[in-house]
Design a protein around this motif. Structure first.
Motif, PDB file in Angstrom:
ATOM      1  N   ILE A  51       0.757  -1.271  -0.006  1.00 53.29           N
ATOM      2  CA  ILE A  51       0.151  -0.148   0.060  1.00 53.29           C
ATOM      3  C   ILE A  51       1.030   1.411   0.094  1.00 53.29           C
ATOM      4  O   ILE A  51       0.557   2.218  -0.909  1.00 53.29           O
ATOM      5  N   LEU A  52       1.751   1.332   0.922  1.00 54.65           N
ATOM      6  CA  LEU A  52       2.771   2.435   0.721  1.00 54.65           C
ATOM      7  C   LEU A  52       3.521   2.736  -0.416  1.00 54.65           C
ATOM      8  O   LEU A  52       3.616   3.729  -0.769  1.00 54.65           O
ATOM      9  N   SER A  53       3.952   1.395  -0.875  1.00 55.06           N
ATOM     10  CA  SER A  53       4.399   1.737  -2.393  1.00 55.06           C
ATOM     11  C   SER A  53       3.825   2.234  -3.321  1.00 55.06           C
ATOM     12  O   SER A  53       4.000   3.023  -4.268  1.00 55.06           O
ATOM     13  N   ASP A  54       2.394   1.841  -3.388  1.00 53.48           N
ATOM     14  CA  ASP A  54       1.451   2.380  -4.153  1.00 53.48           C
ATOM     15  C   ASP A  54       1.098   3.705  -4.201  1.00 53.48           C
ATOM     16  O   ASP A  54       1.111   4.495  -5.084  1.00 53.48           O
ATOM     17  N   GLN A  55       1.259   4.357  -2.968  1.00 54.06           N
ATOM     18  CA  GLN A  55       1.066   5.777  -2.803  1.00 54.06           C
ATOM     19  C   GLN A  55       2.210   6.535  -3.217  1.00 54.06           C
ATOM     20  O   GLN A  55       2.081   7.582  -3.629  1.00 54.06           O
ATOM     21  N   GLN A  56       3.453   5.966  -2.838  1.00 56.33           N
ATOM     22  CA  GLN A  56       4.505   6.527  -3.139  1.00 56.33           C
ATOM     23  C   GLN A  56       4.612   6.654  -4.755  1.00 56.33           C
ATOM     24  O   GLN A  56       5.106   7.717  -5.396  1.00 56.33           O
ATOM     25  N   ARG A  57       4.202   5.666  -5.597  1.00 60.44           N
ATOM     26  CA  ARG A  57       4.260   5.697  -6.982  1.00 60.44           C
ATOM     27  C   ARG A  57       3.399   6.595  -7.605  1.00 60.44           C
ATOM     28  O   ARG A  57       3.583   7.337  -8.550  1.00 60.44           O
ATOM     29  N   LYS A  58       2.058   6.914  -6.917  1.00 61.98           N
ATOM     30  CA  LYS A  58       1.108   7.920  -7.628  1.00 61.98           C
ATOM     31  C   LYS A  58       1.745   9.174  -7.215  1.00 61.98           C
ATOM     32  O   LYS A  58       1.707  10.191  -8.050  1.00 61.98           O
ATOM     33  N   ALA A  59       2.387   9.420  -6.275  1.00 65.35           N
ATOM     34  CA  ALA A  59       3.020  10.549  -6.071  1.00 65.35           C
ATOM     35  C   ALA A  59       4.084  11.052  -6.930  1.00 65.35           C
ATOM     36  O   ALA A  59       4.304  12.281  -7.633  1.00 65.35           O
ATOM     37  N   ARG A  60       4.995   9.996  -7.285  1.00 69.39           N
ATOM     38  CA  ARG A  60       5.959  10.396  -8.436  1.00 69.39           C
ATOM     39  C   ARG A  60       5.369  10.375  -9.750  1.00 69.39           C
ATOM     40  O   ARG A  60       5.698  11.271 -10.385  1.00 69.39           O
ATOM     41  N   GLN A  61       4.087   9.655  -9.854  1.00 71.27           N
ATOM     42  CA  GLN A  61       3.570   9.997 -11.323  1.00 71.27           C
ATOM     43  C   GLN A  61       3.060  11.291 -11.477  1.00 71.27           C
ATOM     44  O   GLN A  61       3.318  12.010 -12.509  1.00 71.27           O
TER      45      GLN A  61
END
Length: 597
Positions: A51-61
């Motif tokens: 879940i944390l990795s998914d949130q970080q990925r959205k922020a980077r996108q």
């Protein structure tokens, strides 16, 4: 003032782009379509790392989308090939292998991309994305290294799982094969070693009963002797001890009342062989006077039988026995005025061969019986020899039968034999040896427990070598039947015809017919009753005389447990004869204890 306006304008444009992307994402999540989480191959819980990795990925996108509007100078600094993005939690996000994947958000809740082979273990590598800035890339690398360390620790303690049963497959990289192996993992939680034993119980399932609680088959006779294992035999010994009060101590015309101590020992042994079988039976009876008329009586018998199956439908049956019984006071050969009657000992044996040929039944049996007598002790202290009574009987019997049905087999028998005396001429000068010839016809019954046994009738003749003595001849009746009208009840009928030679001067002997009707009833599991009626008829040869003996008996046995019980019986017997000095009546009652094993 004029220089700050373009900066504010650029900031407004970035904020507007972020707001637009957020609104587009929310609209995509709220659109009326089936939940992608139900259509993916996710199994089990989603880890917090994913879940944390998914949130970080959205922020980077979002950050990459905002930077796409900056000057081309930033792009000049990124001439190096784009680096493939590696998620912090391996396997949490499906790979973008389809051309339409550009429209996906990269979330764990996005639908999996369609492939030609749904069971494929590996997916195509994702399309390269633009490499982020150096600062952002350094932070992402550090986060990736930490996530890889946590993933390696997990893999060291978790059991291997099948890639086909997991939700998604980690994307491959172009760096090294070692990185590919580290990134393969399923998004479901690893099972512990004892997870199979810690499954939840189904409360609706029927509980298995314990071995002790299972229903046991009721015993036909719960108080029957269990027996003692000795080698390949099972031995069942029995001892009976009690007191007998009788009106005639020795069942003779001169007997009087007495109180006797009576001990009876019995045993039976049965083999547990796989093919052949053997049985051994024996008894011993000891009677001693406690008060009243003097009686000292000891007798016993032991016999064995061996059944052997041979080739070609042949069966061999061998028997051997020994008996020691004192001369009865009511016997025609009893000696008057003695302290102790002579002891008669008998050794007998037989060997038979049986053959079944279709419905025909054949049997050939040879038998030998040897009787020898001890001396009689007279009242004056002297002894009287009985050697002239010792004899041996040899017989051969041929039986032929035809099986009408499995339950009925009529048969005929022919018997030939020879009786020889140890002393060819007795003390009175008579030659007592004789030739024997007999014939019988009968019926054998086999209806299982309901009715079994056989009976026969015929004629028997013994011609004595001395012409001065009349031949012993007469009709013969033999029977051995058992009938069970209902469970727990057994009715028996036995009949026997016996030739009794004698050494009395001028007499040939007699024929004794013995019949006995018995009944046994299991009143309760621990209470058994029995009754018997007897009739004996003795016909003297060469003398106009006969004896008739009537007897009746009834008894009860109450078992305290499987091994011990109380027993009692009453008996009456009466002999009437047309010869003088032979009539008598005897009544008795017995009470004792019976022990078995």
């Amino acid at each position: 003032m004029s220089g700050g306006q373009p900066e504010k304008s650029g900031r407004r444009k970035g904020m507007a782009a972020c707001a637009l992307l957020l609104a587009t994402s929310m609209l995509a999540l709220l659109r009326p379509t089936a939940l992608h989480a139900q259509e993916t191959e996710l199994r089990g819980e989603v880890s917090e790392t994913a879940i944390l990795s998914d949130q970080q990925r959205k922020a980077r996108q979002l950050a990459l989308a905002a930077q796409g509007q900056q000057a081309p100078a930033d792009a000049a600094q990124d001439n190096a090939p784009a680096r493939t993005y590696l998620p912090a939690s391996a396997g949490a996000v499906p790979d973008d292998t389809d051309t339409d994947a550009a429209t996906a958000t990269g979330s764990v809740f996005d639908p999996p991309s369609a492939t030609d082979d749904t069971s494929a273990d590996t997916a195509a590598p994702p399309k390269p994305r633009r490499r982020p800035s150096t600062a952002r890339q350094s932070a992402a690398d550090q986060a990736k290294d930490k996530a890889a360390g946590r993933s390696k620790k997990k893999k060291a303690t978790a059991s291997a799982t099948d890639a086909a049963t997991t939700g998604a497959i980690t994307s491959t990289t172009d760096d090294t094969d070692t990185n590919d192996a580290d990134q393969e993992a399923a998004n479901r939680r690893a099972l512990t070693i004892d997870s199979a034993d810690r499954q939840k119980l189904d409360r609706g399932a029927e509980r298995t009963a314990s071995i002790e609680g299972q229903d046991k088959k009721a015993e036909d006779d719960p108080f029957a002797a269990t027996g003692v294992k000795w080698g390949s035999f099972v031995i069942r010994p029995t001892i009976e001890q009690g007191l007998t009060a009788t009106s005639n101590g020795d069942s003779s015309s001169a007997g009087t009342s007495a109180l006797l101590s009576e001990t009876a020992l019995r045993f039976s042994a049965v083999s547990d062989w796989r093919e052949n079988s053997a049985t051994i039976d024996g008894y011993g009876l000891f009677r001693e006077t406690v008060s009243g008329y003097s009686v000292h009586n000891e007798q016993g018998r032991i016999e064995g039988q061996l059944n052997v199956d041979l080739d070609n439908e042949l069966r061999a049956i061998a028997k051997l026995g020994y008996e020691a019984v004192p001369e009865s006071a009511s016997s025609p050969d009893a000696i008057a005025g003695v302290n102790t009657q002579p002891l008669r000992q008998t050794v007998d044996g037989s060997l038979g061969i049986e053959k079944d040929a279709g419905k025909m039944r054949y049997a050939l049996t040879g038998a030998v019986t040897h009787d020898f007598y001890g001396d009689a002790e007279l009242s004056d202290g002297t002894s009287l020899s009985q050697k002239d009574r010792d004899s041996t009987l040899y017989t051969a019997t041929l039986r032929t039968g035809y099986e009408i049905s499995p339950a009925l087999t009529p048969f005929t028998e022919v018997e030939v034999g020879r009786r020889t005396y140890d002393q060819r001429i007795d003390t009175d000068g008579f030659e007592r040896s004789s030739k024997r010839l007999g014939a019988r016809a009968g019926l054998e019954l086999d209806m299982g427990e309901k009715l079994s046994g056989e009976f026969s009738a015929g004629w028997l003749r013994e011609a004595i070598d001395d012409d001065r003595l009349e031949a012993i001849s007469g009709a013969t009746v033999n029977a051995d039947l058992k009938w069970s009208p209902e469970r727990g009840t057994t009715i028996g009928l036995t009949g026997l015809t016996t030739v009794e030679p004698t050494t009395t001067a001028g007499q040939s002997g007699d024929i004794l017919y013995s019949g006995r009707l018995t009944g046994e009833r299991q009143i309760r599991a621990n209470l058994t009753g029995n009754a018997a009626l007897g009739l004996d008829w003795r016909d003297y040869i060469g003398v106009d005389g006969h004896d008739r003996t009537l007897s009746a008996e009834a008894g009860l046995t109450w078992w305290l447990n499987r091994y011990a019980g109380l027993t009692t019986r009453v008996r009456t017997e009466k002999l009437t004869s047309n010869l003088p000095g032979r009539d008598y009546t005897a009544n008795s009652i017995f009470l004792g204890v019976k022990v078995q094993r």
